[in-house]
Design an enzyme around this catalytic site. Structure first.
Site, PDB file in Angstrom:
ATOM      1  N   ASN A 236      82.721  -9.869  99.860  1.00 28.73           N
ATOM      2  CA  ASN A 236      82.537 -10.741 101.188  1.00 28.73           C
ATOM      3  C   ASN A 236      83.567 -10.438 101.962  1.00 28.73           C
ATOM      4  OD1 ASN A 236      85.452 -10.169 100.097  1.00 28.73           O
ATOM      5  ND2 ASN A 236      85.964 -13.127 100.507  1.00 28.73           N
TER       6      ASN A 236
ATOM      7  N   GLU B  59      83.092 -10.526 106.443  1.00 30.64           N
ATOM      8  CA  GLU B  59      84.332 -11.820 106.843  1.00 30.64           C
ATOM      9  C   GLU B  59      83.365 -11.198 108.624  1.00 30.64           C
ATOM     10  OE1 GLU B  59      88.045 -12.827 106.487  1.00 30.64           O
ATOM     11  OE2 GLU B  59      87.334 -13.814 105.175  1.00 30.64           O
TER      12      GLU B  59
ATOM     13  N   CYS C 163      79.806 -15.231 101.458  1.00 30.01           N
ATOM     14  CA  CYS C 163      80.355 -14.605 100.327  1.00 30.01           C
ATOM     15  C   CYS C 163      79.622 -12.983  99.457  1.00 30.01           C
ATOM     16  CB  CYS C 163      79.718 -16.120  99.119  1.00 30.01           C
ATOM     17  SG  CYS C 163      80.805 -17.607 100.517  1.00 30.01           S
TER      18      CYS C 163
ATOM     19  N   GLU D 263      79.078 -13.365  96.301  1.00 31.63           N
ATOM     20  CA  GLU D 263      78.436 -13.130  94.940  1.00 31.63           C
ATOM     21  C   GLU D 263      77.053 -12.826  96.061  1.00 31.63           C
ATOM     22  OE1 GLU D 263      80.771 -15.133  95.808  1.00 31.63           O
ATOM     23  OE2 GLU D 263      80.676 -16.796  94.879  1.00 31.63           O
TER      24      GLU D 263
ATOM     25  N   CYS E 257      81.374 -21.798  96.360  1.00 31.40           N
ATOM     26  CA  CYS E 257      80.924 -22.423  96.891  1.00 31.40           C
ATOM     27  C   CYS E 257      79.739 -23.153  97.294  1.00 31.40           C
ATOM     28  CB  CYS E 257      80.890 -22.076  98.449  1.00 31.40           C
ATOM     29  SG  CYS E 257      79.692 -20.430  99.067  1.00 31.40           S
TER      30      CYS E 257
ATOM     31  N   CYS F 161      76.266 -20.707  97.946  1.00 33.03           N
ATOM     32  CA  CYS F 161      75.935 -19.944  96.546  1.00 33.03           C
ATOM     33  C   CYS F 161      75.966 -20.486  95.612  1.00 33.03           C
ATOM     34  CB  CYS F 161      77.553 -19.243  96.164  1.00 33.03           C
ATOM     35  SG  CYS F 161      77.918 -17.892  97.624  1.00 33.03           S
TER      36      CYS F 161
HETATM   37  N1  THU Z   1      84.183 -16.369  99.511  1.00 33.81           N
HETATM   38  C1  THU Z   1      83.478 -15.523  98.562  1.00 33.81           C
HETATM   39  O1  THU Z   1      83.237 -14.855  98.470  1.00 33.81           O
HETATM   40  N2  THU Z   1      83.046 -16.421  97.002  1.00 33.81           N
HETATM   41  C2  THU Z   1      82.402 -17.597  97.263  1.00 33.81           C
HETATM   42  O2  THU Z   1      82.180 -18.554  96.769  1.00 33.81           O
HETATM   43  C3  THU Z   1      83.475 -18.927  98.085  1.00 33.81           C
HETATM   44  C4  THU Z   1      84.231 -17.752  99.183  1.00 33.81           C
HETATM   45  C5  THU Z   1      85.041 -16.140 100.595  1.00 33.81           C
HETATM   46  C6  THU Z   1      83.558 -16.256 102.030  1.00 33.81           C
HETATM   47  C7  THU Z   1      84.795 -16.285 103.211  1.00 33.81           C
HETATM   48  O3  THU Z   1      85.641 -14.513 103.497  1.00 33.81           O
HETATM   49  C8  THU Z   1      86.543 -16.118 101.928  1.00 33.81           C
HETATM   50  O4  THU Z   1      85.954 -15.759 100.708  1.00 33.81           O
HETATM   51  C9  THU Z   1      86.765 -17.431 102.044  1.00 33.81           C
HETATM   52  O5  THU Z   1      85.941 -19.131 102.400  1.00 33.81           O
END
Ligand code: THU
Length: 155
Positions: free
Chosen positions: A55, A57, A66, A68, A105, A108
């Site tokens: 991920n 940010e 995210c 994935e 999520c 994704c």
């Molecule tokens: N996140 C992912 O990388 N994958 C997901 O399927 C859910 C959330 C990350 C996004 C963000 O950087 C952190 O997790 C909190 O939401």
């Protein structure tokens, strides 16, 4: 529609365990200074190559992406035309041990679904948290039933 198979690291095929191991290597480089929630991912292609993601940010929160999705997009850039066979996703919360795997999520799920649609082949999904428990899905349809498809767009 498929089911989620709840299994264990020691009971999955070696290629899946290796892929989860590759995904876990990403946890140390995940860029998550705001949530401090770490996600690593790895995509296995039909030629055996593995493409990673974590991920990413941003201080402008909606720009976060995210792990994935980074792995899947990375796989397309680095192995164009190759099908994704399997996707491993692992999550870690340094503030609270994740005893069970974390589910991708909604955004994704839609992206995984479109990768399956464009390659006309399923993508196996392996999920892990901070224990040996692994959730296995043979494709995205359990995560995202009745998927939106690009077939409806255009003429
Ligand atoms: N996140 C992912 O990388 N994958 C997901 O399927 C859910 C959330 C990350 C996004 C963000 O950087 C952190 O997790 C909190 O939401």
């Amino acid at each position: 529609m498929t089911q989620i198979i709840k299994t264990n690291l020691s009971d999955i095929e070696p290629y899946a365990a290796s892929l989860l191991e590759e995904a876990s290597k990403m946890l140390s480089i995940a860029y998550a200074p705001y949530s401090n929630f770490l996600v690593g991912a790895a995509a296995l292609m039909e030629d055996g190559s593995i493409h990673h993601g974590c991920n990413q940010e941003n201080a402008s929160y909606p720009l976060c992406i995210c792990g994935e999705r980074v792995a899947l997009y990375n796989s397309h850039v680095n192995a164009p035309g190759q099908k994704v066979i399997a996707l491993a996703i692992i999550a870690k919360n340094p503030a609270k041990r994740l005893l069970t795997p974390v589910s991708p999520c909604g955004a994704c799920r839609q992206v995984i679904a479109e990768f399956e649609q464009k390659q006309s082949a399923p993508i196996e999904i392996f999920l892990q948290g901070e224990s040996d428990e692994v959730f296995y899905l043979k494709d995205s349809s359990t995560l995202l039933p009745y998927q939106f498809s690009g077939n409806v767009l255009g003429k």
